[in-house]
Design a protein around this motif. Structure first.
Motif, PDB file in Angstrom:
ATOM      1  N   GLY A  39       0.814  -1.209   0.000  1.00  0.00           N
ATOM      2  CA  GLY A  39       0.000   0.000   0.000  1.00  0.00           C
ATOM      3  C   GLY A  39       0.850   1.261   0.000  1.00  0.00           C
ATOM      4  O   GLY A  39       0.563   2.225  -0.729  1.00  0.00           O
ATOM      5  N   ARG A  40       1.924   1.249   0.794  1.00  0.00           N
ATOM      6  CA  ARG A  40       2.824   2.401   0.831  1.00  0.00           C
ATOM      7  C   ARG A  40       3.513   2.599  -0.519  1.00  0.00           C
ATOM      8  O   ARG A  40       3.694   3.735  -0.977  1.00  0.00           O
ATOM      9  N   TRP A  41       3.909   1.487  -1.160  1.00  0.00           N
ATOM     10  CA  TRP A  41       4.563   1.601  -2.454  1.00  0.00           C
ATOM     11  C   TRP A  41       3.602   2.116  -3.524  1.00  0.00           C
ATOM     12  O   TRP A  41       3.960   2.965  -4.353  1.00  0.00           O
ATOM     13  N   ILE A  42       2.365   1.645  -3.516  1.00  0.00           N
ATOM     14  CA  ILE A  42       1.396   2.098  -4.514  1.00  0.00           C
ATOM     15  C   ILE A  42       1.150   3.598  -4.376  1.00  0.00           C
ATOM     16  O   ILE A  42       1.037   4.329  -5.380  1.00  0.00           O
ATOM     17  N   ASP A  43       1.080   4.065  -3.142  1.00  0.00           N
ATOM     18  CA  ASP A  43       0.946   5.514  -2.932  1.00  0.00           C
ATOM     19  C   ASP A  43       2.189   6.255  -3.449  1.00  0.00           C
ATOM     20  O   ASP A  43       2.090   7.305  -4.093  1.00  0.00           O
ATOM     21  N   GLU A  44       3.364   5.682  -3.182  1.00  0.00           N
ATOM     22  CA  GLU A  44       4.620   6.319  -3.575  1.00  0.00           C
ATOM     23  C   GLU A  44       4.795   6.348  -5.085  1.00  0.00           C
ATOM     24  O   GLU A  44       5.251   7.353  -5.654  1.00  0.00           O
ATOM     25  N   ARG A  45       4.460   5.252  -5.768  1.00  0.00           N
ATOM     26  CA  ARG A  45       4.730   5.144  -7.210  1.00  0.00           C
ATOM     27  C   ARG A  45       3.975   6.196  -8.016  1.00  0.00           C
ATOM     28  O   ARG A  45       4.367   6.524  -9.132  1.00  0.00           O
ATOM     29  N   GLU A  46       2.891   6.727  -7.459  1.00  0.00           N
ATOM     30  CA  GLU A  46       2.136   7.759  -8.161  1.00  0.00           C
ATOM     31  C   GLU A  46       2.956   9.035  -8.351  1.00  0.00           C
ATOM     32  O   GLU A  46       2.627   9.865  -9.204  1.00  0.00           O
ATOM     33  N   ARG A  47       4.040   9.180  -7.577  1.00  0.00           N
ATOM     34  CA  ARG A  47       4.870  10.388  -7.694  1.00  0.00           C
ATOM     35  C   ARG A  47       5.860  10.299  -8.851  1.00  0.00           C
ATOM     36  O   ARG A  47       6.482  11.298  -9.205  1.00  0.00           O
TER      37      ARG A  47
END
Length: 370
Positions: free
Chosen positions: A265-273
């Protein structure tokens, strides 16, 4: 994901060097027919069940090597009318070579597929090899393996890999050297390093990739194909559709630990950047924007082993080590049925190789048995 013959090695450069233009055309037609059969029928012609991508690719390369040996050492020229005598002679030569037992066994399997195709499609008799080659390591369970303790150390190493101290925790006198490190890492001038680069250096990408592979036993091809749409953080599962599964054998729901679901979940949020993910659902991409594949994953695992203090000398170590350790651990913690579901095996026989209790477990059992 549909497969086509053009996705696989048909006429390799080495073969093309041996053939004239018309022979290349004929050989390619022969190879297309064979590979198409592998895709759609090869594994079980009666049930119209084909092989997976990795098996087809390996078979294509090994049968191409066989063809070149027939042309140069047996026939003295081009042919695609391969015979049992050709295959027996090739395996006899391989017997006395320095190749591993695994290579010999896998080559024989590839040739069996070639002659199985000729039996079903050309009316030839089945090939019964003069001698059988077997991978002697199979009876001892998986060759690439991590212990339970090593799994824990790899999981912890994935938290450390690629990370740097937080900006505020670094003394002012040391920040310049860390900026130089980040500039080299991300391929930009030191003057252009930003706070975003600092956050990016502590990415959840490698952690989520490693932890998901430890939980689900992801094959390299599944890491390559993984999509954001697979991830169900709320229910702590991966939902792998049939068209994306390694062997196109069904839709799979695979359990994740809560820690791994949180990391994803943290990575999916991060990858949007990151701009390179703007037009793709790919879950993980390399720095160059390409999917992770076998060699890049092998390099990553070796780096994780280095951080974890796990010796890799005299030991085969690829991303499959994570998968094999998942199968063994799940079998010991639960049962073969749980391991079969978690590893997405169609056959229980495939899972049976993980049902080998370590000697220390068997010794403890003897003590308890009296």
């Amino acid at each position: 994901m549909s497969l086509e013959p053009e996705d696989f090695p048909l006429v390799t450069d080495k073969s093309q060097e041996l053939l004239n233009e018309k022979q290349v055309v004929d050989y390619e037609a022969h190879r297309i027919e064979f590979v198409r059969w592998l895709i759609h029928l090869g594994k079980n012609p009666e049930l119209a069940e084909g092989y997976g991508r990795d098996t087809i690719r390996a078979t294509a390369y090994r049968t191409d090597q066989f063809a070149r040996q027939v042309w140069t050492e047996q026939e003295g020229g081009y042919t695609v009318a391969f015979t049992h005598a050709h295959a027996d002679a090739y395996m006899t030569e391989l017997l006395y070579s320095d190749n591993s037992a695994t290579h010999k066994a896998n080559t024989q399997k590839a040739l069996k597929r070639l002659f199985k195709w000729r039996t079903h499609e050309k009316g030839d008799k089945e090939w019964e090899p003069e001698r059988t080659f077997s991978n002697t390591n199979n009876d001892a369970g998986p060759r690439e393996f991590l212990t339970i303790e090593e799994r824990k150390r790899i999981r912890e190493a994935a938290l450390e890999y690629g990370s740097i101290p937080s900006y505020n925790s670094i003394p002012v006198t040391e920040r310049d050297s860390w900026k130089a490190h980040l500039a080299q890492r991300f391929g930009k001038p030191k003057s252009e390093v930003t706070a975003e680069d600092w956050n990016r250096a502590n990415s959840w990408k490698f952690t989520s990739m490693t932890w998901a592979s430890l939980d689900c036993g992801l094959r390299p091809i599944e890491v390559e194909r993984a999509k954001v749409s697979w991830v169900d953080v709320e229910n702590s599962v991966l939902r792998i559709p049939k068209e994306d599964s390694a062997k196109n054998e069904g839709n799979w729901v695979v359990a994740l630990s809560d820690r791994t679901a949180d990391a994803l979940g943290r990575w999916i949020d991060e990858r949007e950047r990151y701009e390179k993910y703007d037009d793709t659902d790919a879950l993980w991409l390399t720095r160059e924007g390409n999917p992770y594949q076998t060699q890049s994953l092998r390099r990553l695992l070796k780096k994780l082993c280095g951080i974890a203090g796990i010796a890799t000398e005299n030991r085969r170590m690829s991303w499959y080590a994570l998968r094999h350790s998942t199968g063994t651990a799940m079998t010991h913690e639960r049962d073969l049925a749980a391991a079969k579901a978690q590893l997405r095996h169609k056959s229980e026989q495939t899972t049976m190789k993980y049902d080998n209790a370590p000697v220390e477990h068997r010794r403890d059992a003897l003590e308890r048995m009296g």
